[in-house]
Motif scaffolding. Sequence first.
Motif, PDB file in Angstrom:
ATOM      1  N   THR A 141      15.155  28.476  -8.017  1.00 21.48           N
ATOM      2  CA  THR A 141      15.183  28.614  -6.554  1.00 21.48           C
ATOM      3  C   THR A 141      14.686  29.978  -6.081  1.00 21.48           C
ATOM      4  OG1 THR A 141      17.495  29.340  -6.640  1.00 21.48           O
ATOM      5  CG2 THR A 141      17.119  26.999  -6.284  1.00 21.48           C
ATOM      6  N   SER A 142      14.259  30.821  -7.011  1.00 17.39           N
ATOM      7  CA  SER A 142      13.902  32.195  -6.624  1.00 17.39           C
ATOM      8  C   SER A 142      12.631  32.283  -5.790  1.00 17.39           C
ATOM      9  CB  SER A 142      13.721  33.061  -7.868  1.00 17.39           C
ATOM     10  OG  SER A 142      14.887  33.021  -8.635  1.00 17.39           O
ATOM     11  N   VAL A 146      16.523  26.182  -0.608  1.00 15.98           N
ATOM     12  CA  VAL A 146      17.285  26.420  -1.833  1.00 15.98           C
ATOM     13  C   VAL A 146      18.310  25.303  -2.034  1.00 15.98           C
ATOM     14  CG1 VAL A 146      18.986  27.947  -2.896  1.00 15.98           C
ATOM     15  CG2 VAL A 146      16.941  28.908  -1.825  1.00 15.98           C
ATOM     16  N   LEU A 161      19.232  22.927  -5.285  1.00 18.75           N
ATOM     17  CA  LEU A 161      20.536  23.082  -5.942  1.00 18.75           C
ATOM     18  C   LEU A 161      21.310  21.769  -5.940  1.00 18.75           C
ATOM     19  CD1 LEU A 161      21.731  26.603  -4.754  1.00 18.75           C
ATOM     20  CD2 LEU A 161      20.790  25.945  -6.976  1.00 18.75           C
ATOM     21  N   THR A 216      19.739  31.748 -13.180  1.00 21.72           N
ATOM     22  CA  THR A 216      19.789  31.752 -11.719  1.00 21.72           C
ATOM     23  C   THR A 216      20.776  32.805 -11.230  1.00 21.72           C
ATOM     24  OG1 THR A 216      20.196  30.409  -9.736  1.00 21.72           O
ATOM     25  CG2 THR A 216      21.598  29.957 -11.624  1.00 21.72           C
ATOM     26  N   HIS A 217      20.577  33.217  -9.995  1.00 23.12           N
ATOM     27  CA  HIS A 217      21.531  34.127  -9.370  1.00 23.12           C
ATOM     28  C   HIS A 217      22.309  33.432  -8.268  1.00 23.12           C
ATOM     29  CE1 HIS A 217      18.803  37.501 -10.942  1.00 23.12           C
ATOM     30  NE2 HIS A 217      19.756  37.226 -11.790  1.00 23.12           N
ATOM     31  N   GLU A 218      22.214  32.090  -8.251  1.00 19.83           N
ATOM     32  CA  GLU A 218      22.958  31.331  -7.246  1.00 19.83           C
ATOM     33  C   GLU A 218      24.406  31.214  -7.707  1.00 19.83           C
ATOM     34  OE1 GLU A 218      21.909  30.456  -4.376  1.00 19.83           O
ATOM     35  OE2 GLU A 218      19.794  30.986  -4.694  1.00 19.83           O
TER      36      GLU A 218
END
Lengths: 249, 220
Positions: free
Chosen positions: A172-173, A180, A184, A201-203
């Motif tokens: 999603t970056s 996003v 997700l 990921t950073h989600e």
Amino acid sequence: MNVEAETGKAIDIRELGKWYDDFHVLKDISLSVSPGQKIVVCGPSGSGKSTLIRCINGLESFQQGSVNVGGVALDSPDAIHAVRRKVGMVFQHFHLFPHLTVLDNCLLAPVNAGRKSRADANELALDLLDRVGMIGKVHAYPAQLSGGQQQRVAIARALCMEPDIMLFDEPTSALDPEMVMEVLDTMVMLAKRGMTMICVTHEMGFAREVADRVVFMDQGQIVETGAPQRIFTAPESPRLQAFLRAIVH
Amino acid sequence: MEFDVAYLAQQWPALLSGLWMTCKVTVLAVFFSLVIGLLGAAFRLFRVPVLAQLTLGYVEFIRNTPILVQLFFIFYGLPAVGFGISPFWSGVLCLSLWAGAYQVENVRGGLLTIEKGLREASFALNLNLNQYFRLVALPLAVRTSLPSMLNTSISLLKNSSYLQAIGLAELTFVAIDRIATDFRAVEMFAAIGVLYLGLVVLLSMAASVVEHRLKKPFRS
């Protein structure tokens, strides 16, 4: 040296070491994933997260240790092909084939590399495109789709090879913020169906919702690993504490 | 001296046969040059041992020597070592080899513009290098290279006039042959100039039809 794989592991990485010339990218990484587990890998850029998951399907070679996927050690070109049959991958920048329609993107590999009849592949592709909500766009070309739509097609394309394991490399970056969520949601759906997943990921919301384990990497090493709740609420290492302060605003 | 239209009308059958010969040689050589271009670019991309180096040497040799020297080498040189071929096939061979060298570079240039991620995505989907080349890279490279491939094909068409030097009865040969007996240089060269121009326009139109179809996926 041939380390026997722990039985029943989907992925078993032992003492993995990798260098780009003099640069030590991965240092003594050990990680094992059981079937159906969801792992989120996070860490600052340049920490080796992408390189690590690219070692799992042979997109990157390594100099030390072993990588074992579903009981197959990645140590020969044949083994790499055998592993790629079981492992799907989704990239940050989608990498859809721009000259093919959505449907043909999903058919190219199953028909040419998956020993599937066109009719069977077609049926499966339509089913998967329906599940990712892209059934209305099967004849569109990638250039006609939004980033979120392209990424959902890319997920369906990978699933068309019927993998046991899915790797997500910052899926999603590269997306606009409002896209996003749709990607997700698709990944959550996949997780709920029992897919084994490793997601860079950073989600953090996603990590909390689906991850069995969060792996925090820095400078080519796994610094800390644990359940998402524990990692986010009680990080132990100063490096992870600093990282979380920086990404949670 | 005035421009004699009636003379040209009278010479039309001869010009037409020259035109036909030019077309035959050009179409065959364009076809073979594209085959050479695709193969050569594949050898370079795959880094096929020996063949990749041979391709590189071939391209440099062709680009750095005059086409007339290449033509004479084929037509006068090869018979001396036992490979005599007719003017027609000498011409096709010469033009194919000449344009092929440029097509290798055209296709290779197209291949270089393809983003690396597509190769990785292909590998991740378990396609092998050969399948990636055939199903992904080549179709995309051809789209990018089309204008330069057309350019090379137009040059090939124009360079077919060199073949008059080995006595092939193509358009320029016919003109020179007629001028030698009738001394109507202005009419003849004007006529073949117009005919060459017409052929180039036709070739460009054909290419733009192909381009339009190939570019369809990229219009949003």
